[in-house]
Design an enzyme around this catalytic site. Structure first.
Site, PDB file in Angstrom:
ATOM      1  N   GLU A  75       4.066  -1.852 -14.361  1.00 40.04           N
ATOM      2  CA  GLU A  75       5.704  -2.831 -14.226  1.00 40.04           C
ATOM      3  C   GLU A  75       6.642  -1.590 -13.845  1.00 40.04           C
ATOM      4  O   GLU A  75       7.251  -1.933 -15.674  1.00 40.04           O
ATOM      5  CB  GLU A  75       5.744  -4.011 -15.700  1.00 40.04           C
ATOM      6  CG  GLU A  75       4.330  -4.781 -15.194  1.00 40.04           C
ATOM      7  CD  GLU A  75       4.483  -6.250 -14.713  1.00 40.04           C
ATOM      8  OE1 GLU A  75       5.440  -5.531 -13.958  1.00 40.04           O
ATOM      9  OE2 GLU A  75       4.080  -6.611 -14.179  1.00 40.04           O
ATOM     10  N   GLY A  76       6.712  -0.751 -13.403  1.00 44.61           N
ATOM     11  CA  GLY A  76       7.435   0.266 -13.730  1.00 44.61           C
ATOM     12  C   GLY A  76       6.841   1.564 -14.248  1.00 44.61           C
ATOM     13  O   GLY A  76       6.291   1.212 -15.198  1.00 44.61           O
ATOM     14  N   PRO A 114       0.828  -1.370  -0.831  1.00 41.70           N
ATOM     15  CA  PRO A 114      -0.386   0.379   0.059  1.00 41.70           C
ATOM     16  C   PRO A 114       1.049   1.086  -0.202  1.00 41.70           C
ATOM     17  O   PRO A 114       0.561   2.248  -0.578  1.00 41.70           O
ATOM     18  CB  PRO A 114      -1.295   0.297   1.274  1.00 41.70           C
ATOM     19  CG  PRO A 114      -0.938  -1.387   1.484  1.00 41.70           C
ATOM     20  CD  PRO A 114       0.469  -2.244   1.262  1.00 41.70           C
ATOM     21  N   GLY A 145      13.750  -8.542 -11.166  1.00 38.74           N
ATOM     22  CA  GLY A 145      14.647  -9.398 -12.832  1.00 38.74           C
ATOM     23  C   GLY A 145      13.093  -9.672 -13.221  1.00 38.74           C
ATOM     24  O   GLY A 145      12.986 -10.244 -14.784  1.00 38.74           O
ATOM     25  N   CYS A 146      12.605 -10.484 -12.361  1.00 40.05           N
ATOM     26  CA  CYS A 146      11.403 -10.899 -13.153  1.00 40.05           C
ATOM     27  C   CYS A 146      10.114  -9.443 -13.687  1.00 40.05           C
ATOM     28  O   CYS A 146       9.584 -10.114 -14.421  1.00 40.05           O
ATOM     29  CB  CYS A 146      10.103 -12.029 -11.363  1.00 40.05           C
ATOM     30  SG  CYS A 146      11.171 -12.877 -10.666  1.00 40.05           S
ATOM     31  N   GLY A 170       5.576   1.124  -3.996  1.00 38.03           N
ATOM     32  CA  GLY A 170       5.071   0.951  -5.648  1.00 38.03           C
ATOM     33  C   GLY A 170       6.197   1.210  -6.279  1.00 38.03           C
ATOM     34  O   GLY A 170       6.614   0.058  -6.733  1.00 38.03           O
ATOM     35  N   ALA A 195       8.451  -9.784 -16.967  1.00 35.64           N
ATOM     36  CA  ALA A 195       7.072  -9.200 -17.497  1.00 35.64           C
ATOM     37  C   ALA A 195       6.890  -7.781 -18.025  1.00 35.64           C
ATOM     38  O   ALA A 195       6.210  -8.032 -19.296  1.00 35.64           O
ATOM     39  CB  ALA A 195       6.373  -9.000 -16.166  1.00 35.64           C
TER      40      ALA A 195
END
Length: 395
Positions: A374-375, A145, A248-249, A148, A253
């Site tokens: 994812e950024g 929460p 890395g994951c 991020g 993605a």
């Protein structure tokens, strides 16, 4: 082809990018496109409007039968497909809706990839076959929460108690969370950040759906609570240590997003083209007006430039030469341009652009989430800025 004889211009492939694909690539793309068209497209507008994804487990099994789950991984029932083939699948799924591509991305590129890359032999054999078949759904629990873009500040803790681990904390914006059979959870330990494989039926683990979303409404998005979740020592990912592991994951993605976002853009461009050919104003189709043609030309240029970029990155990944900064390059450009294409398509449709009778507003809203997860764009700008200058502007 004889010299001097050119193939006809194809509005759907103006640069001839299909020449870069082989027969296997095209066959896989056609299979997934047909599945998405027949199984999802007739219902997705209603699912989006209702804010649900009915029979998510059934859909996941069907995706497993297509080989779409963890498809670039080797062994354990995974397809061992190329990165380009995975990108084509992501594109075709997101051409129907970002929620479907997100399900596949989180299952394969995050949860399965983490277990495959960082897990033990027992963890891989225990989970990957059923996940590849779509019989077990996975989620990836990193975001919190209050943390991020800065996962290093996570508060979820894993503490040793005898031979066990005890996890306590909260995770949010977790795709597949409430339907998952297993969660890959990242937590802070006395030795740094570590990853854990957490079966969803473990006492103390709970998940609730996040409602009232204006984007990705057909996606299962959840908050996870870990209230003293006790796990055996074998639940820890042996190689999942430090922040580099989950990042890395995420890079893996993000690569799928580079392709997927273009699927949403392609659908919006196709919708705008069809509309421009048939919608009449001032006595003729609006596609005959210069300003409309300028918009359509710019949309096509950006879409197909993005496809060339995605294809290039995919071939670098297949060759083992794709750097994280290059993934950031692709995610930053392709999502940003895909969103611009959707917004321009909305202007061509005029008032009809906001109607769910057309897919444009739905794709446009979904890409607002894709732009963030994812950024964020800002994070990828800083990643590239650091790579270009050698100076760290984070923090």
């Amino acid at each position: 082809m004889a010299a001097g004889i050119l193939p006809p211009f194809d509005p759907a492939d103006p640069l001839g990018i299909d020449d870069l694909l082989d027969d296997t690539d095209r066959a896989l793309r056609a299979t997934v496109r047909a599945w998405a068209r027949d199984r999802v497209l007739p219902h997705i507008a209603e699912w989006h409007e209702r804010g649900e994804l009915p029979d998510v487990r059934g859909l996941t099994k069907e995706l497993g039968s297509l080989g779409a789950l963890g498809m670039t991984l080797d062994g354990h029932g995974c397809a061992g497909a190329s990165a380009v083939q995975y990108g084509l699948v992501c594109l075709e799924l997101e051409a129907v809706d970002s929620a479907v591509r997100s399900l596949v991305s989180v299952q394969g590129s995050l949860a399965m990839y983490a277990i495959h890359r960082f897990g033990s032999a027992e963890q891989r054999e225990g989970w990957l076959p059923s996940m590849a078949a779509g019989e077990a759904i996975g989620c990836f629990a990193l975001t919190e929460p209050d943390h991020g873009s800065d996962p290093a500040g996570m508060r979820t803790r894993a503490e040793r108690d005898g031979g066990d681990w005890v996890l306590t904390g909260r995770k949010t914006w977790i795709t597949n969370g409430s339907v998952a059979s297993v969660a890959v959870v990242w937590a802070r330990t006395e030795d740094g950040i570590r990853g854990f494989v957490v079966p969803a039926d473990t006492p103390g683990f709970s998940a609730s759906d996040i409602r009232h979303k204006g984007s990705l409404r057909a996606s299962v998005t959840s908050e996870l609570v870990l209230d003293g979740v006790r796990l055996p020592a074998a639940a820890a990912l042996p190689e999942g240590r430090g922040l580099r592991a989950p990042l890395g994951c995420l890079s893996h993605a993000r690569y799928g997003i580079v392709w997927g976002a273009l699927g949403a853009a392609r659908t919006c461009l196709e919708t705008a083209l069809d509309y421009a050919r048939t919608r009449e104003q001032f006595g003729r189709p609006i596609g005959g007006f210069q300003l409309t043609q300028a918009k359509l030309a710019d949309m096509a240029v950006e879409l197909h430039k993005g496809l060339l970029l995605a294809s290039h990155l995919g071939r670098r990944l297949d060759a083992g030469r794709l750097r994280p900064e290059q993934v950031s390059f692709g995610k930053l450009n392709n999502v940003r341009e895909a969103l611009a294409i959707c917004r321009t398509a909305r202007t061509i449709l005029g008032a009809n652009g906001i109607s769910y009778a057309y897919p444009v507003m739905r794709h446009m809203a979904n890409l607002e989430s894709v732009l963030t997860y994812e950024g964020t764009s800002e994070m990828h700008q800083l990643i590239l800025g650091k790579a270009l200058t050698g100076l760290d502007a984070f923090g």
